[in-house]
Design a protein around this motif. Structure first.
Motif, PDB file in Angstrom:
ATOM      1  N   ASP A   1      -5.487 -16.081   1.613  1.00  0.00           N
ATOM      2  CA  ASP A   1      -5.185 -14.688   1.320  1.00  0.00           C
ATOM      3  C   ASP A   1      -3.675 -14.484   1.177  1.00  0.00           C
ATOM      4  O   ASP A   1      -2.888 -15.089   1.911  1.00  0.00           O
TER       5      ASP A   1
ATOM      6  N   ARG B   1      -1.988   1.259  -9.262  1.00  0.00           N
ATOM      7  CA  ARG B   1      -2.191   0.029 -10.032  1.00  0.00           C
ATOM      8  C   ARG B   1      -3.629  -0.274 -10.417  1.00  0.00           C
ATOM      9  O   ARG B   1      -3.881  -1.237 -11.137  1.00  0.00           O
TER      10      ARG B   1
ATOM     11  N   ARG C   1     -10.116 -19.660   0.981  1.00  0.00           N
ATOM     12  CA  ARG C   1      -9.364 -18.759   0.110  1.00  0.00           C
ATOM     13  C   ARG C   1      -8.136 -18.383   0.934  1.00  0.00           C
ATOM     14  O   ARG C   1      -8.258 -17.817   2.022  1.00  0.00           O
TER      15      ARG C   1
ATOM     16  N   LEU D   1      -2.015  -4.391 -13.163  1.00  0.00           N
ATOM     17  CA  LEU D   1      -0.575  -4.589 -13.363  1.00  0.00           C
ATOM     18  C   LEU D   1      -0.228  -5.711 -14.340  1.00  0.00           C
ATOM     19  O   LEU D   1       0.881  -5.743 -14.857  1.00  0.00           O
TER      20      LEU D   1
ATOM     21  N   ARG E   1     -10.688   1.468  -0.675  1.00  0.00           N
ATOM     22  CA  ARG E   1     -11.436   0.397  -1.333  1.00  0.00           C
ATOM     23  C   ARG E   1     -12.843   0.214  -0.768  1.00  0.00           C
ATOM     24  O   ARG E   1     -13.609  -0.604  -1.272  1.00  0.00           O
TER      25      ARG E   1
ATOM     26  N   PHE F   1       0.843  -1.203   0.000  1.00  0.00           N
ATOM     27  CA  PHE F   1       0.000   0.000   0.000  1.00  0.00           C
ATOM     28  C   PHE F   1       0.881   1.256   0.000  1.00  0.00           C
ATOM     29  O   PHE F   1       0.957   1.978   0.999  1.00  0.00           O
TER      30      PHE F   1
HETATM   31  O1  TEU Z   1      -5.055  -8.819  -1.003  1.00  0.00           O
HETATM   32  C1  TEU Z   1      -3.703  -9.232  -1.075  1.00  0.00           C
HETATM   33  C2  TEU Z   1      -2.941  -8.966  -2.259  1.00  0.00           C
HETATM   34  O2  TEU Z   1      -1.799  -9.387  -2.292  1.00  0.00           O
HETATM   35  C3  TEU Z   1      -3.447  -8.233  -3.421  1.00  0.00           C
HETATM   36  O3  TEU Z   1      -4.749  -7.889  -3.485  1.00  0.00           O
HETATM   37  C4  TEU Z   1      -2.595  -7.049  -3.620  1.00  0.00           C
HETATM   38  O4  TEU Z   1      -3.150  -5.907  -3.055  1.00  0.00           O
HETATM   39  C5  TEU Z   1      -2.396  -6.813  -5.097  1.00  0.00           C
HETATM   40  O5  TEU Z   1      -2.416  -7.993  -5.764  1.00  0.00           O
HETATM   41  C6  TEU Z   1      -1.045  -6.150  -5.320  1.00  0.00           C
HETATM   42  O6  TEU Z   1      -0.420  -6.653  -6.418  1.00  0.00           O
HETATM   43  C7  TEU Z   1      -5.712  -9.417   0.054  1.00  0.00           C
HETATM   44  C8  TEU Z   1      -7.120  -8.934   0.217  1.00  0.00           C
HETATM   45  O7  TEU Z   1      -7.869  -9.237  -0.941  1.00  0.00           O
HETATM   46  C9  TEU Z   1      -7.112  -7.474   0.540  1.00  0.00           C
HETATM   47  O8  TEU Z   1      -8.410  -6.988   0.721  1.00  0.00           O
HETATM   48  C10 TEU Z   1      -6.303  -7.264   1.806  1.00  0.00           C
HETATM   49  O9  TEU Z   1      -6.130  -5.891   2.036  1.00  0.00           O
HETATM   50  C11 TEU Z   1      -4.929  -7.907   1.718  1.00  0.00           C
HETATM   51  O10 TEU Z   1      -5.006  -9.234   1.264  1.00  0.00           O
HETATM   52  C12 TEU Z   1      -4.261  -7.945   3.053  1.00  0.00           C
HETATM   53  O11 TEU Z   1      -4.741  -9.005   3.803  1.00  0.00           O
END
Ligand code: TEU
Length: 577
Positions: free
Chosen positions: A225, A368, A223, A340, A418, A167
């Motif tokens: 994450d 992005r 899923r 990206l 978001r 971020f």
């Molecule tokens: O997102 C994780 C993640 O790696 C991607 O969405 C990333 O932001 C993007 O691909 C950058 O290339 C997940 C969840 O979907 C998101 O809402 C959360 O903020 C994040 O994990 C942290 O847990």
């Protein structure tokens, strides 16, 4: 994938056949036939008037989901959390946030889904916790406790490994100072989300047992994450796991011991040539979110051009009906529309072409992507949104419908970051808070958006259900078509050449039968000829109302703007197309 290659309906299943039933009649490949609906419990339906969606509310809305035709829910994090990243900042992995319900209410959801023959996938956030998690609290207070090594620390931040934060608009880097510990800790996401030291065997054991906990409560899979950040270099010395695949293999082994139909869907937004790695030759993840597909398909439909679809198929390994590669396809998710994976020029184009905002609001975030919903990207054009869903449901892989997109909900750019794409479900525009909650609007977890964009209207479910031309009913018909076409999960997919850059056609060959899907990405009418080696008398319309004429190994299809047609039949013996 071979463009226009002849299919091979008689392929013999390999040992890894995902569809081979289990001895007890179970089906480990069930997820390949599933249509998944992704939702957030806290913004779906409030049952008790406190302004927060909850498990009881979700249970009350299961008829709606059954009516839509989805048969698997993926629910986003519902664990106790300070909610500084929408629940992806977990404070306790083994409980339910009390604003959303209780473990009992969770169990009731599982029972209700079981009764309806529906499945449940939950989000597991294994890369990081919230700083409010007890592990982190104990870690910072006592450097000698075992919890200290659950995280990654440095006393010499200048000499430590530095990399980009995910971020970048909000975080300067990947190290933050903790006053209590007197050291910096490592975090690839927000500062309140310290990365777990996944190389630590105690952490690994915690993560496996969390998965077991939820499987024992009846979930059908997870899923996973941030599966990619999980295995990236971490900490002061940029430590890498010796065998990162072992983590996924072991997670799957442990999960399958509790539930032999359990599936692991990975959110691994890695480079295309590294994606095969995550499948671990069938012993790793069961499916990967198709980020390449997400950017390319949604963009291709948005600009009315088929080249991004061709490119998607070139970039990723083919889904394998009898092998380990499998995709979880989606048009939008609950994050920004991440561009990206598009070529640079297309990314630049998409940034400006789809940009919305004004008055200090901007849809472009994190350098992005756009914090916009599908309805914003397609200017509220329900024909285009319906066509995009028809395409999604016909692609090789498991389709995931993003809650609210089936009724064309818009983003609310007045919300921060978001949150714009995470406003509560709009059930009925005539009711207070669009039927989401009876609470005072001030009390809502996220305000219900009632505005939409100038020139387009903010949709609701009530006005669409039962109206055959509505977006909801058209998405439901496409889901129903998918359910009637097992060849999408089991057949061999190939691209069918058509003589027009704004048309797209592909087919599946399975058991001597052909399923052809034609999509008109253009706004105006088109006529195309596509190879279709099926007897005219045998051709069956599966979906779409376009006119067609089958003759001489081909089909001529006349489609209105954004129209689509799925046709199938037995393949002719001569094999000619
Ligand atoms: O997102 C994780 C993640 O790696 C991607 O969405 C990333 O932001 C993007 O691909 C950058 O290339 C997940 C969840 O979907 C998101 O809402 C959360 O903020 C994040 O994990 C942290 O847990």
């Amino acid at each position: 994938m071979d463009a226009d290659a002849a299919g091979d309906g008689e392929r013999v299943s390999a040992a890894a056949d995902a569809f081979a039933p289990l001895a007890d009649g179970g089906q480990p490949g069930w997820y390949r036939d599933a249509v998944v609906y992704s939702l957030d419990v806290k913004t779906f339906q409030d049952s008790d008037g406190d302004g927060w969606g909850d498990f009881r509310g979700l249970i009350d809305r299961l008829d709606y989901l059954e009516n839509l035709g989805v048969d698997c829910l993926w629910i986003r994090p519902f664990y106790p959390s300070p909610l500084r990243d929408n629940g992806y900042d977990v404070a306790d992995y083994r409980d339910v946030d009390e604003r959303l319900g209780s473990l009992n209410a969770f169990d009731d959801l599982v029972a209700e889904l079981d009764a309806r023959g529906m499945r449940l996938i939950t989000d597991l956030v294994l890369n990081h916790t919230s700083t409010e998690h007890e592990w982190f609290q104990r870690a910072r207070e006592d450097p000698d406790s075992k919890y200290h090594d659950y995280y990654l620390w440095t006393s010499h931040v200048d000499e430590a490994y530095h990399t980009e934060n995910i971020f970048p608009e909000f975080e300067d880097g990947v190290w933050s100072y903790d006053e209590v510990a007197g050291k910096h800790y490592f975090h690839q996401f927000y500062g309140h989300q310290p990365d777990l030291n996944v190389a630590n065997s105690d952490v690994q054991e915690e993560l496996f047992s969390i998965a077991e906990f939820w499987l024992e409560r009846g979930v059908d899979g997870f899923r996973i994450d941030a599966a990619h950040p999980m295995i990236l270099p971490k900490g002061h010395n940029a430590h890498r796991l010796e065998d990162p695949q072992w983590l996924f293999r072991e997670l799957k082994r442990r999960a399958r011991e509790v539930n032999d139909e359990a599936v692991l869907l990975a959110e691994a937004d890695d480079e295309p040539d590294r994606l095969d790695f995550y499948f671990g030759d069938g012993e790793g993840f069961d499916a990967l979110f198709n980020f390449v597909g997400n950017s390319h398909v949604t963009y291709g439909v948005g600009v009315g051009d088929s080249w991004p679809l061709y490119r998607m198929f070139e970039q990723i390994p083919d889904a394998q009906p009898d092998g380990h590669v499998w995709w979880a396809n989606f048009l939008r998710n609950h994050d920004e529309w991440n561009l990206l994976k598009l070529p640079h020029d297309a990314l630049e184009h998409a940034r400006e072409e789809f940009r919305k905002g004004g008055d200090g609001r901007d849809s472009w975030v994190f350098g992005r992507g756009h914090r916009l919903r599908l309805a914003d990207l397609y200017d509220g054009d329900h024909d285009r949104i319906a066509m995009a869903h028809s395409l999604l449901l016909s692609l090789p892989g498991t389709p995931i419908v993003n809650s609210g997109d089936e009724i064309g909900m818009h983003a609310d750019l007045d919300r921060p970051e978001r949150q714009a794409v995470r406003t509560p479900m709009r059930w009925d525009g005539a009711e207070p808070n669009a039927g989401f909650s009876t609470a005072d609007p001030e009390e809502l977890v996220i305000p219900v958006d009632g505005t939409g964009w100038p020139g387009v209207f903010q949709a609701d479910a009530a006005s669409q259900r039962g109206d055959p031309g509505s977006l909801f009913e058209r998405v439901a018909s496409a889901i129903d078509a998918r359910k009637r076409c097992p060849e999408i999960a089991r057949g061999d997919c190939s691209i069918v050449h058509v003589d027009s850059g704004d048309m797209w056609a592909h087919r599946f060959d399975h058991d001597g039968r052909v399923l052809l899907a034609v999509h008109n990405l253009a706004s105006g009418p088109r006529e195309v000829v596509a190879g279709f080696d099926v007897d005219p008398a045998d051709a069956e319309r599966v979906l779409g109302d376009a006119d067609y004429r089958v003759a001489d190994g081909g089909v001529t299809v006349t489609l209105d703007g954004c129209a689509y047609l799925w046709l199938r039949g037995e393949r002719r013996g001569d094999g000619g197309r």
